[in-house]
Write an enzyme that holds these catalytic residues in place. Structure first.
Site, PDB file in Angstrom:
ATOM      1  N   CYS A 128      -9.323   7.173   0.525  1.00  0.00           N
ATOM      2  CA  CYS A 128      -8.592   6.587  -0.542  1.00  0.00           C
ATOM      3  C   CYS A 128      -7.172   6.609  -0.656  1.00  0.00           C
ATOM      4  O   CYS A 128      -6.491   7.711  -0.031  1.00  0.00           O
ATOM      5  CB  CYS A 128      -8.993   7.649  -1.855  1.00  0.00           C
ATOM      6  SG  CYS A 128      -8.020   7.197  -3.327  1.00  0.00           S
ATOM      7  N   SER A 129      -6.421   5.630  -0.771  1.00  0.00           N
ATOM      8  CA  SER A 129      -5.089   5.356  -0.374  1.00  0.00           C
ATOM      9  C   SER A 129      -4.041   6.294  -1.380  1.00  0.00           C
ATOM     10  O   SER A 129      -3.070   6.938  -0.850  1.00  0.00           O
ATOM     11  CB  SER A 129      -4.584   3.793  -0.740  1.00  0.00           C
ATOM     12  OG  SER A 129      -4.776   3.372  -1.887  1.00  0.00           O
TER      13      SER A 129
END
Length: 114
Positions: A11-12
């Site tokens: 997840c960024s």
């Protein structure tokens, strides 16, 4: 100061929050890949209580498993049970310190409890 992050490396937003923690002087970071080391029902409930949020506010409603299991997204007890069984349902990242807990969305929210 110790900061714990419930982290998903794919997840960024989670990676950005982790970077903020790691770049902050004096912060010792504990990384919990919550998809591999699943938090218990009690741990999830305690973190949400610390953060002052209801389980339905931390639910990833768009995850396929919500439909697959027929989750009632208005039933916080059912949501907690589902999150314990399917941690992908927990919104991420969650940052926890002695000052409290936040869902770090946007990632800069992590600074609120440092």
């Amino acid at each position: 100061m110790k900061a714990t992050i419930w982290h998903n490396p794919r997840c960024s937003k989670s990676r950005s929050a982790l970077a903020i923690l790691e770049e902050t002087p004096g912060v010792e970071v504990e990384i919990i890949d919550y998809l591999k080391t699943q938090p218990t029902h009690g741990e999830i409930a305690a973190v949400f209580q610390t953060a002052g949020i209801a389980p339905h506010d931390a639910l990833r409603k768009g995850e396929a498993v919500v439909k697959e299991i027929g989750l009632d997204t208005s039933d916080d007890a059912a949501i907690l049970n589902a999150m314990a069984a399917h941690p992908i349902l927990i919104e991420r990242p969650i940052v926890i310190t002695a000052k409290g807990a936040v869902i770090a969305r946007p990632p800069e929210r992590a600074r609120e409890i440092l």
